[in-house]
Structures are given as structure tokens and as C-alpha cells.
Design a protein around this motif. Structure first.
Motif, PDB file in Angstrom:
ATOM      1  N   ILE A 176      -4.030  22.491   8.224  1.00  0.00           N
ATOM      2  CA  ILE A 176      -2.848  23.291   7.884  1.00  0.00           C
ATOM      3  C   ILE A 176      -2.278  22.881   6.530  1.00  0.00           C
ATOM      4  CG2 ILE A 176      -2.249  23.969  10.216  1.00  0.00           C
ATOM      5  CD1 ILE A 176      -0.333  21.637  10.394  1.00  0.00           C
ATOM      6  N   GLY A 177      -3.059  22.085   5.755  1.00  0.00           N
ATOM      7  CA  GLY A 177      -2.784  21.953   4.331  1.00  0.00           C
ATOM      8  C   GLY A 177      -2.127  20.707   3.813  1.00  0.00           C
ATOM      9  N   TYR A 178      -1.715  19.756   4.684  1.00  0.00           N
ATOM     10  CA  TYR A 178      -0.985  18.617   4.128  1.00  0.00           C
ATOM     11  C   TYR A 178      -1.341  17.295   4.807  1.00  0.00           C
ATOM     12  CZ  TYR A 178       2.091  19.579   8.143  1.00  0.00           C
ATOM     13  OH  TYR A 178       2.593  19.800   9.400  1.00  0.00           O
ATOM     14  N   GLY A 179      -2.596  17.146   5.201  1.00  0.00           N
ATOM     15  CA  GLY A 179      -2.966  15.930   5.919  1.00  0.00           C
ATOM     16  C   GLY A 179      -2.895  14.673   5.097  1.00  0.00           C
ATOM     17  N   GLY A 180      -3.369  14.709   3.849  1.00  0.00           N
ATOM     18  CA  GLY A 180      -3.485  13.487   3.058  1.00  0.00           C
ATOM     19  C   GLY A 180      -2.632  13.478   1.810  1.00  0.00           C
TER      20      GLY A 180
END
Length: 351
Positions: free
Chosen positions: A224-228
């Protein structure tokens, strides 16, 4: 001493990981599994506030750090509505067309901890009733979850403890073939997570002193675009995402080599790091392909968007049928694991 990497061990670990339900937003069991496993190797780990896990191996140079990621969150769904007949409307988690999961077995995970199995189907599935069943759009209006319980109305379903907001995971259907393939849902990105775990355990067992302190983030929100995009130490110079390589028309990536990404939808990856990775591959007999992914972004590109001043790169095993029923070969796993292993022991890339 046994050779490294042992791809049979890698495939077994992948098989264990894909069986752990972990759609984005519901990754606690997968993170706990990795945390428990690394504890056996006395590897220092910590959780971030988002629920990801960071493992750290100290290096000779503590003024410059490396940061590697693989994500354990997967595609999935969530209960949007309980219908009048007791079946479930859903919303998807992650990016995929719903025809990719039509007919798939699934599990509904309730807040109380109960689990119920079901099947994702078109509402108009019976061809003896719906003449145009094959022509109707596969979307959240027409598709639903048929629960494997005696439910005849909305109240029956609620009595089971199923409610709006409950997570739904897909059956991975993992299988190892005698020809060296592993086919399963969620190889994106549990294949890479297994690779990082194996590399960490190997380095810890051999008491290998790395040239730089190196962090390994098992992120839990990549789909969903913001893991790391957080918890990156200020000393970090190089950031390498280990994620799947995409296969299709016009792509060089295959199921038998490690893919080194040149550019994706976020733009080009760092030129110096890309060249450094290819030189490591050449020096160690690692088979690779350079490739561009037009509809792809990684944890490394999320970190760049968040404003981190890092050198970023992306590599990974080639995965066929991405975001559907995926497949890769043990050769791709082997080459990817070898590249990660040699990379973390190398000097920093040149500009």
C-alpha cells in the motif's frame, strides 16, 4: 561445511512464510515468526511503531550504514459489507484485478481470533441461472465471499463474530515441483524475505564482520505504498530493496536469474549502485538481468519520496504472473541470495 545458499532450505522457508496470513494491515503473525527465528541466531532486532521488524548486524565502519528491505505484507481483502443473504462484499488490499482471485479459497480473520474459510466467487456464478455469467465485470459489486458456515442472512453471519473490517487472506496453494519451481501466491515478497533471513543467519553463524553496520527491515506496508519509508538511520548511505522482478512481454527478467532494476515508475535507480551490483555479480558467477518495470515501485523508491538522502537500488528473484498465482525457480532464488550475500560484504558503491 554445507554450500551456501542451500536452495532447498530457502524453498522450505518460503513455503512456511507464504502459509502465514499477512495481508497489509494484518502482518503480526509473519513478523512474529521472523522475530522468533532470528532470536535463535542471537540477532539484534526491534519493532518499529508501524509493526515492521528491523534486524541489525554491526559492521567495522559504524559511520556509514547499509539498509536492506523485503516486505512480508501481501495482497488480500477486507470485509466491506455483510449482505442480506449472509455473504460478504469485499474491498481489495493492494493492486490487482479481481479476476486474479476468482474461485480462490480464502480465510476470514475475526477480531476475536476466530477463523472461517470461504471462497471468492461471482454472485452470478451458476451458469444454469445466469446466462451472461462469463460476460459480467469482475468487480466488488459482482464478487463476494461465500462463507463455509450455515448462514442464511446477515444476522447469522454476525453471530459468527464476522464484521465489517475483518481481514481476508487468500489460500497460497504453495507447491514445490521436482523440476525446481516453487509456485504459490505471495512469493511477492516472501521469497525475498526468506532470502534475507537466510543471509542474516549465515552471517551470524559464521561471525562474519561486515564492512559497514547493516540493517534489514522486514516491512509490512509495501503493498500500500509506505512500508520502508521510515526508521532509516541517519548514517545510512545505501538502501537496497529486495523485491520481485516482473516477467512479461518486453521484459528481460526471467525465473532463472536475479533481476537488477534500472528504472521503475518512480524513476531511475542509482547508477553507481546498479553498476556496483552488476560488477559483484560478474565477479562471483551470479547470473543476472537488467530490467525496467513500468508499473512498479518499491520500498526503496518510497524512502526516496519520503526525502531520505540515500543511494537506492532494487534487486530480486524473477516472479512469473505477479500479483496472481506466482511462480519462480530455485536458480533465481540462488542467484538473488548470492548477490545479497556478497553485496553486504562489499565496499560502498562509487558515484
Amino acid at each position: 561445511m554445507s554450500s551456501f545458499p542451500n536452495v532447498e532450505e530457502t524453498k522450505t522457508l518460503i513455503k512456511d512464510l507464504v502459509k502465514i496470513a499477512s495481508p497489509s494491515g494484518y502482518t503480526k503473525d509473519a513478523i512474529q515468526f521472523i522475530e522468533n527465528r532470528l532470536a535463535k541466531s542471537n540477532v539484534q532486532t526491534k519493532r518499529n511503531n508501524k509493526g515492521g521488524l528491523i534486524a541489525t548486524l554491526p559492521g567495522k565502519d559504524t559511520s556509514k550504514h547499509r539498509f536492506l528491505t523485503a516486505h512480508v505484507d501481501t495482497l488480500g481483502a477486507i470485509v466491506k459489507e455483510i449482505k442480506a443473504d449472509g455473504r460478504l462484499k469485499i474491498q481489495v488490499i493492494g493492486g490487482f484485478p479481481l479476476n486474479f482471485v476468482e474461485g480462490e479459497y480464502c480465510t476470514i480473520h475475526t477480531v476475536s481470533g476466530e477463523k472461517y474459510t470461504g471462497t471468492i466467487l461471482m454472485h452470478q456464478t451458476a451458469v444454469h441461472v445466469y446466462r451472461k455469467a462469463g460476460e459480467l465485470k469482475r468487480d466488488t459489486e459482482n464478487m463476494e465471499v461465500r462463507i463455509d458456515e450455515v448462514v442464511k442472512n446477515k444476522e447469522d453471519t454476525r453471530k459468527l463474530g464476522i464484521e465489517v473490517g475483518d481481514f481476508i487472506s487468500f489460500d497460497p496453494r504453495v507447491e514445490l515441483t521436482e523440476s525446481g519451481f516453487i509456485k504459490s501466491r505471495h512469493l511477492d515478497d516472501k521469497a525475498s524475505a526468506a532470502i534475507l533471513i537466510n543471509v542474516i543467519e549465515k552471517l551470524a553463524a559464521d561471525l562474519t564482520e561486515l564492512p559497514y553496520t547493516t540493517h534489514f527491515l522486514f516491512s509490512n506496508n509495501e503493498e500500500i505504498g509506505y512500508g520502508g519509508n521510515s526508521n532509516i538511520p541517519p548514517e545510512t548511505v545505501e538502501y537496497l530493496a529486495v523485491d520481485m522482478g516482473a516477467i512479461g512481454d518486453g521484459q528481460r527478467t526471467d525465473e532463472y536469474t536475479v533481476s537488477i532494476c534500472v528504472k521503475d515508475a518512480s524513476g531511475p535507480y542509482h547508477y553507481g549502485l546498479r553498476n556496483h551490483l552488476t560488477e559483484i555479480a560478474k565477479a562471483n558467477g551470479i547470473e543476472y538481468q537488467l530490467d525496467i518495470y513500468p508499473y512498479y515501485q518499491s520500498d526503496a523508491s518510497a524512502a526516496i519520496r519520503a526525502g531520505y538522502d540515500v543511494v537506492h537500488g532494487l534487486i530480486g528473484p524473477g516472479i512469473d504472473a505477479s500479483h496472481a498465482f506466482e511462480r519462480t525457480h530455485e536458480l533465481s532464488l540462488k542467484h538473488t541470495e548470492n548477490l545479497v550475500y556478497h553485496y553486504v560484504q562489499s565496499e560502498m558503491a562509487e558515484e
